[in-house]
Write a protein that holds these residues in place. Sequence first.
Motif, PDB file in Angstrom:
ATOM      1  N   LEU A   1       6.288  -6.045 -10.763  1.00 39.75           N
ATOM      2  CA  LEU A   1       5.999  -7.210 -10.096  1.00 39.75           C
ATOM      3  C   LEU A   1       4.970  -7.809 -10.858  1.00 39.75           C
ATOM      4  N   ASP A   2       4.207  -7.304 -11.905  1.00 39.74           N
ATOM      5  CA  ASP A   2       3.204  -7.973 -12.449  1.00 39.74           C
ATOM      6  C   ASP A   2       1.886  -8.298 -11.815  1.00 39.74           C
ATOM      7  N   TRP A   3       1.751  -7.392 -10.749  1.00 37.54           N
ATOM      8  CA  TRP A   3       0.594  -7.549  -9.899  1.00 37.54           C
ATOM      9  C   TRP A   3      -0.578  -6.521 -10.313  1.00 37.54           C
ATOM     10  N   PRO A   4      -1.585  -6.783  -9.995  1.00 36.20           N
ATOM     11  CA  PRO A   4      -2.766  -6.081 -10.348  1.00 36.20           C
ATOM     12  C   PRO A   4      -2.701  -4.787  -9.323  1.00 36.20           C
ATOM     13  N   SER A   5      -3.094  -3.446 -10.015  1.00 37.43           N
ATOM     14  CA  SER A   5      -3.096  -2.498  -9.181  1.00 37.43           C
ATOM     15  C   SER A   5      -4.269  -1.741  -8.901  1.00 37.43           C
ATOM     16  N   GLY A   6      -4.481  -1.098  -7.699  1.00 40.80           N
ATOM     17  CA  GLY A   6      -5.871  -0.323  -7.386  1.00 40.80           C
ATOM     18  C   GLY A   6      -5.281   1.022  -6.956  1.00 40.80           C
ATOM     19  N   THR A   7      -5.496   1.777  -8.106  1.00 44.22           N
ATOM     20  CA  THR A   7      -5.152   3.127  -7.836  1.00 44.22           C
ATOM     21  C   THR A   7      -5.946   4.040  -7.163  1.00 44.22           C
ATOM     22  N   PHE A   8      -5.682   5.010  -6.570  1.00 47.87           N
ATOM     23  CA  PHE A   8      -6.686   6.128  -6.017  1.00 47.87           C
ATOM     24  C   PHE A   8      -7.800   5.514  -5.268  1.00 47.87           C
TER      25      PHE A   8
ATOM     26  N   THR B   1      -5.102 -10.705  -4.241  1.00 51.43           N
ATOM     27  CA  THR B   1      -3.869 -10.348  -3.887  1.00 51.43           C
ATOM     28  C   THR B   1      -2.959 -11.412  -4.280  1.00 51.43           C
ATOM     29  N   PRO B   2      -1.474 -11.031  -4.500  1.00 55.18           N
ATOM     30  CA  PRO B   2      -1.144 -10.191  -4.173  1.00 55.18           C
ATOM     31  C   PRO B   2      -1.468  -8.902  -5.172  1.00 55.18           C
ATOM     32  N   ALA B   3      -1.371  -7.733  -4.518  1.00 52.94           N
ATOM     33  CA  ALA B   3      -1.747  -6.453  -5.351  1.00 52.94           C
ATOM     34  C   ALA B   3      -1.112  -5.328  -4.700  1.00 52.94           C
ATOM     35  N   VAL B   4      -1.087  -4.296  -5.596  1.00 55.22           N
ATOM     36  CA  VAL B   4      -0.462  -2.988  -5.053  1.00 55.22           C
ATOM     37  C   VAL B   4      -1.583  -1.968  -5.089  1.00 55.22           C
ATOM     38  N   LEU B   5      -1.788  -1.262  -3.940  1.00 59.87           N
ATOM     39  CA  LEU B   5      -2.698  -0.275  -3.951  1.00 59.87           C
ATOM     40  C   LEU B   5      -2.204   1.080  -3.633  1.00 59.87           C
ATOM     41  N   SER B   6      -3.080   2.108  -4.085  1.00 58.04           N
ATOM     42  CA  SER B   6      -2.570   3.521  -3.775  1.00 58.04           C
ATOM     43  C   SER B   6      -3.643   4.024  -3.047  1.00 58.04           C
ATOM     44  N   ALA B   7      -3.357   4.938  -1.973  1.00 63.90           N
ATOM     45  CA  ALA B   7      -4.439   5.452  -1.125  1.00 63.90           C
ATOM     46  C   ALA B   7      -4.533   7.126  -1.626  1.00 63.90           C
TER      47      ALA B   7
ATOM     48  N   ILE C   1       0.872  -1.132  -0.253  1.00 66.76           N
ATOM     49  CA  ILE C   1      -0.126  -0.127  -0.181  1.00 66.76           C
ATOM     50  C   ILE C   1       0.873   1.492   0.232  1.00 66.76           C
ATOM     51  N   LEU C   2       0.648   1.893  -0.920  1.00 64.84           N
ATOM     52  CA  LEU C   2       1.367   3.395  -1.069  1.00 64.84           C
ATOM     53  C   LEU C   2       0.359   4.677  -1.008  1.00 64.84           C
ATOM     54  N   GLY C   3       0.907   5.706  -1.052  1.00 62.75           N
ATOM     55  CA  GLY C   3       0.285   6.757  -1.138  1.00 62.75           C
ATOM     56  C   GLY C   3      -0.020   7.030  -2.690  1.00 62.75           C
ATOM     57  N   LYS C   4      -1.181   7.814  -3.121  1.00 63.10           N
ATOM     58  CA  LYS C   4      -1.114   8.040  -4.529  1.00 63.10           C
ATOM     59  C   LYS C   4      -0.113   8.935  -5.044  1.00 63.10           C
TER      60      LYS C   4
END
Lengths: 332, 253
Positions: free
Chosen positions: B140-147, B175-181, B119-122
């Motif tokens: 990573l070739d993982w899905p991302s959920g941005t904003f 998961t595994p996934a990368v999200l931005s807050a 989880i990262l900031g946007k």
Amino acid sequence: MFSTCVKTLRITSKFGSLIRYESTLVIAEHNNEKLLPITCNTLTAAKKIGGDVTVLVAGTKCETVAQNACKAKGVSKVFLADSDAFKGFTAESLTPLILKLYNEHKFTHILAGASAFGKALLPRVAAKLDVSPISDIIGIKSSDTFVRTIYAGNAIQTLKSKDTLKVVSVRSTSFEPLPLEGGDAKCENVSAGDISNLVEYIRQELSKSDRPELTSAKVVISGGRGMKSGENFKLLYTLADKLNAAVGASRAAVDAGFVSNDLQVGQTGKIVAPNLYIAVGISGAIQHLAGMKDSKTIVAINKDPEAPIFQVADYGLVADLFKAVPELTEKL
Amino acid sequence: MARVLVGVKRVIDYAVKIRVKPDKTGVVTDGIKHSMNPFDEIAIEEAVRMKEKKLAQEIIVVSCGPTQSQDTIRTALAMGADRGIHVEISGPEYQTLQPVHISKILAKLAQDEKVDLVILGKQAIDDDNNQTAQMTAGVLDWPSGTFCSKIENNNGELTITREIDGGLEIVKMKTPAVLSADLRLNEPRYATLPNIMKAKKKPIKKITSKDLGVDLTPRIEILSVEDPPVRQAGVILPDVDTLIVKLKEAGHI
């Protein structure tokens, strides 16, 4: 004399082979029915870089959009990729297609508008190609030198990219829209390629409004904490209807629940640069100014004469908004 | 039960009016108040809430930057993260450090630490890039959920509400996934004094980019950093009528 001549010739030919012919791929943003205005601003930026401009229209039943893009002057080719896989235009579904096109055509630049769509997509593409993307540019000095803002618009950075491929998102308000006329580009169907199902698109919940779209409106009226309630935003809507304006808001107004998030103007919301921006009950925090200070004329209505918004406003009215706004609406 | 990696950045405090250096090489950072990037506070808060709901087992916080970045890591530990990793980068390398580098560092750590969620900031409020989460997911070739403004985690099945231009969008991924807050995701807590004291005992591992095999060769050259054009001082008008006259003169109405 003769030797000088030969030397010159040699230098010219050597230099000639060093010049890379620019070719830009613009990722079109659209809603399967029409191109969104931000794509037209991005096309202007692409033309400024020079060389060939190719547009990618990827979506679901979006042939009309591709035909639309063919009409833009200066566009040499339009790729149409039609597939159910592009439902929701997720970055995960579009990235493999863009990589495939890049491998076939070796573009020097890949551009998209710096919208939620472009911001989600381009960095993923850049990571896959191991280049450093350049976000939200406001100017192009040359094919590798770009201008962008940092620190909420409080500093302007000019940077030179060392990557051979430049992946760039474009701030729409900094480039005029390219009209969709006078062009005659060829539309070519391309296969969707490998389908990624990493992300499943479920649905969108869009705020409906008859007013002009915020980022492209000529006039924007924004309300802040001073509006006191969501109910009171009606005052702004009535005035907006008279001026054919879009309505925006400060973060304070959004956080207080007066209006929905997608109306937020500022560093982390939308960047607008209309001809006329009317800030009502907005103090003018750094983060808000980042989103509107390139407006041609700024009007501030605020009862606090010390509010920082007055330092950027062309015309200030120190008054109670609940009196001034209805009066303004009535007299227009 | 997931392991969560959260990236935090030390930036000039959001309330500070920045000053551009006279030699146009950057902005003045010496002696200026710094704090955790506001979006990263939101990312940490979300991870801590997942832990409180027993959806996360361990929260690892990582920051890339000079020695002072450890203060930022301590803040995250005081908010509830379990341990920290400081990837020390300073001097000229830090000046040209970009999301292209950070994303590779985070991706490597995500694999080494076997995390399920990053989880990262946007965006960081200094360079305003809005790239790192997307790039980390790409590497990573993982899905991302941005904003993200809402994250529902059902044992690794993520239902995410994203803030997009016209409103909201709902997507699902595993998961595994990368999200931005995004700002709207949550209201970060304040670290209490006892927790700040406890955080001092939590471990911070110090490593370098070389340990991770990440090349920090600059991809950009910063040619100049300048002040934006200053707007001309405006006028305060006495009443609505004068405002209408002025707007008419300027051709706005």
